[in-house]
Design a protein around this motif. Structure first.
Motif, short mmCIF file in Angstrom:
data_model
loop_
_atom_site.label_atom_id
_atom_site.label_comp_id
_atom_site.label_asym_id
_atom_site.label_seq_id
_atom_site.Cartn_x
_atom_site.Cartn_y
_atom_site.Cartn_z
N SER A 81 -45.74 46.27 -0.04
CA SER A 81 -45.96 47.67 0.29
C SER A 81 -45.17 48.55 -0.68
O SER A 81 -43.94 48.57 -0.64
CB SER A 81 -45.52 47.97 1.73
OG SER A 81 -45.71 49.34 2.05
N HIS A 82 -45.87 49.25 -1.55
CA HIS A 82 -45.21 50.04 -2.58
C HIS A 82 -44.71 51.37 -2.01
O HIS A 82 -45.41 52.04 -1.26
CB HIS A 82 -46.18 50.31 -3.73
CG HIS A 82 -46.78 49.06 -4.30
ND1 HIS A 82 -48.13 48.79 -4.25
CD2 HIS A 82 -46.20 48.00 -4.89
CE1 HIS A 82 -48.36 47.62 -4.80
NE2 HIS A 82 -47.20 47.12 -5.20
N ASP A 83 -43.50 51.71 -2.39
CA ASP A 83 -42.89 52.97 -1.98
C ASP A 83 -42.94 53.92 -3.17
O ASP A 83 -42.13 53.82 -4.10
CB ASP A 83 -41.44 52.72 -1.54
CG ASP A 83 -40.76 53.95 -0.99
OD1 ASP A 83 -41.09 55.06 -1.43
OD2 ASP A 83 -39.86 53.80 -0.14
N HIS A 84 -43.89 54.84 -3.17
CA HIS A 84 -44.12 55.71 -4.33
C HIS A 84 -42.94 56.65 -4.57
O HIS A 84 -42.59 56.92 -5.73
CB HIS A 84 -45.42 56.49 -4.13
CG HIS A 84 -46.64 55.62 -4.09
ND1 HIS A 84 -47.40 55.35 -5.21
CD2 HIS A 84 -47.19 54.93 -3.08
CE1 HIS A 84 -48.40 54.53 -4.88
NE2 HIS A 84 -48.29 54.26 -3.59
N GLY A 136 -48.10 46.90 -8.36
CA GLY A 136 -46.73 47.39 -8.40
C GLY A 136 -46.22 47.55 -9.82
O GLY A 136 -45.56 48.54 -10.16
N GLY A 193 -38.46 46.59 -0.44
CA GLY A 193 -38.20 47.99 -0.74
C GLY A 193 -36.83 48.43 -0.30
O GLY A 193 -36.15 49.19 -1.01
N ILE A 216 -40.26 54.61 -6.27
CA ILE A 216 -40.62 54.36 -7.67
C ILE A 216 -40.29 55.58 -8.52
O ILE A 216 -39.75 55.47 -9.64
CB ILE A 216 -42.10 53.96 -7.79
CG1 ILE A 216 -42.32 52.57 -7.19
CG2 ILE A 216 -42.56 54.00 -9.25
CD1 ILE A 216 -43.77 52.16 -7.07
N SER A 247 -40.34 43.86 -6.40
CA SER A 247 -41.67 43.44 -5.98
C SER A 247 -42.17 44.07 -4.69
O SER A 247 -43.33 43.89 -4.33
CB SER A 247 -41.72 41.91 -5.86
OG SER A 247 -40.59 41.43 -5.18
N PHE A 248 -41.31 44.78 -3.94
CA PHE A 248 -41.72 45.50 -2.73
C PHE A 248 -42.33 44.59 -1.67
O PHE A 248 -43.30 44.94 -1.01
CB PHE A 248 -42.68 46.64 -3.08
CG PHE A 248 -42.03 47.76 -3.85
CD1 PHE A 248 -41.31 48.74 -3.19
CD2 PHE A 248 -42.11 47.81 -5.23
CE1 PHE A 248 -40.70 49.78 -3.89
CE2 PHE A 248 -41.49 48.83 -5.94
CZ PHE A 248 -40.79 49.82 -5.27
#
Length: 375
Positions: free
Chosen positions: A230-233, A272, A204, A236, A222-223
């Motif tokens: 761990s996705h960072d909304h 993701g 990220g 995004i 791909s975070f």
């Protein structure tokens, strides 16, 4: 001049009413509702030749592609790899892992193959990800000089390894390889030379750094964290607002078994992709062809599977990602990625209607490069 007729035409955006394409001098000169005295391809859909935004012609898709880089015959192997892409209907490739500027040399000499847009060796930190390709640089001025060298040698884009990667021992996908100032220097210098810049970024922090520096596209997205995803909304959403392209890594031979370091992350990586698509991020497809046996050259037509099953794309969105959107990302959208007058006659015909079934891309019925049938 000659005319190519098909049951359907997908012009890079949608199916259109025209059924025939007039070609002269390697370019499309007109679209007709129908035509006599044409090469009739039958019950097929004619679409722009596919564009793979991320390939490695120098990698042979073997069990250890890095080990073969220094073996004799690299240029010849790259030539064969390019032919594999063309046979699969991929008429333009963006090479993001060149060595010794051989992809640029191939682009100039292999005129009957796919169009090759090379970034030269990716810019990486000392002993950083893919350092063995020859792109090590450090410091703001060192990085600017690396960009200038690639521009002078005829590169069509610049690539920077913003984070480490999985295939280079000692580098780490979840860590930055450069300072924010160095990353900005790469973007600024690329744009001074009129070149788009893309960044390899798994973490990220790397995605954010590339976005903030003004990169035009980002590879992988791909975070990764050290041991998960761990996705960072918020990030995004910023990607969607920026218009930056996410070049997602797609395309695998059936039967792929992920390595132990990746297997636990597959469901999160799929999520993701779904989040990126749902947010409206501009998604294009880069196969990373050549990095191993499950990614042979010419694998992009299999990439629709992941975009549909993971990201939630429609088959039509897959076609756009592989044609008109990819052309925009590579800055060749004035002549590639569309079936329209004035555009290159790089064409792919597939049986049936791929706007209903993306898997039809895997079975090319005919491929044309500059209007000349190659298969």
């Amino acid at each position: 001049m000659h005319i190519i007729r098909a049951q359907r035409i997908f012009d890079g955006h949608d199916l259109i009413h025209s059924r025939a394409v007039v070609v002269d001098g390697g370019r499309i000169t007109a679209l007709l509702d129908d035509a006599e005295n044409a090469l009739d391809l039958g019950d097929v859909t004619l679409l722009p030749g596919l564009i793979d935004t991320h390939v490695h012609l120098a990698f042979d898709a073997g069990p250890d592609p890095v080990a073969r880089l220094d073996e004799d015959g690299l240029y010849e192997r790259m030539h064969a790899a390019a032919q594999q892409h063309l046979a699969a209907g991929v008429t333009t490739v963006r090479d993001l892992g060149d060595k010794d500027y051989l992809a640029i040399k191939l682009a100039q000499e292999f005129t009957e193959g796919p169009e090759i847009l090379s970034a030269g060796a990716p810019i990486t930190s000392p002993r950083g990800h893919c350092w063995f390709l020859g792109g090590e640089a450090e410091g703001e001025e060192g990085i600017r000089e690396a960009v200038r060298e690639r521009a002078a040698r005829g590169a069509s884009a610049i690539k920077m390894m913003v984070t480490g990667g999985e295939m280079t021992p000692g580098s780490h996908s979840h860590l930055l390889q450069f300072t924010p100032a160095e990353i900005r220097a790469a973007a600024e210098e690329a744009h001074l030379h009129g070149l788009p810049i893309t960044g390899h970024a798994h973490a990220g922090a790397g995605i954010a750094a590339a976005l903030e520096a003004g990169f035009d596209s980002i590879e992988h997205v791909s975070f990764f964290t050290e041991d998960s995803v761990s996705h960072d909304h918020d990030l995004i959403a910023r990607l969607a607002d920026s218009g930056v392209f996410a070049s997602l890594t797609v395309g695998l031979l059936p039967g792929f078994v992920p390595p132990p370091s990746i297997a636990p992350r597959i469901a999160l990586l799929a999520e993701g992709m779904r989040l990126l698509h749902a947010a409206g991020v501009q998604i294009i497809g880069g196969s990373d062809a050549g990095i191993g046996p499950v990614k042979p050259h010419g694998i992009l037509p299999y990439g629709g599977e992941m975009l549909v099953d993971f990201a939630g794309c429609t088959p039509t969105e897959v076609l756009r990602s592989f044609t008109s959107l990819a052309a925009r990302a590579c800055r060749v959208d004035d002549r590639k990625g569309r079936i329209a007058p004035g555009f290159d006659a790089d064409l792919l015909a597939v049986e049936g209607d791929p706007t209903k079934d993306h898997r039809l891309l895997r079975r090319p019925a005919a491929v044309f490069r500059r209007g000349i049938r190659t298969s």
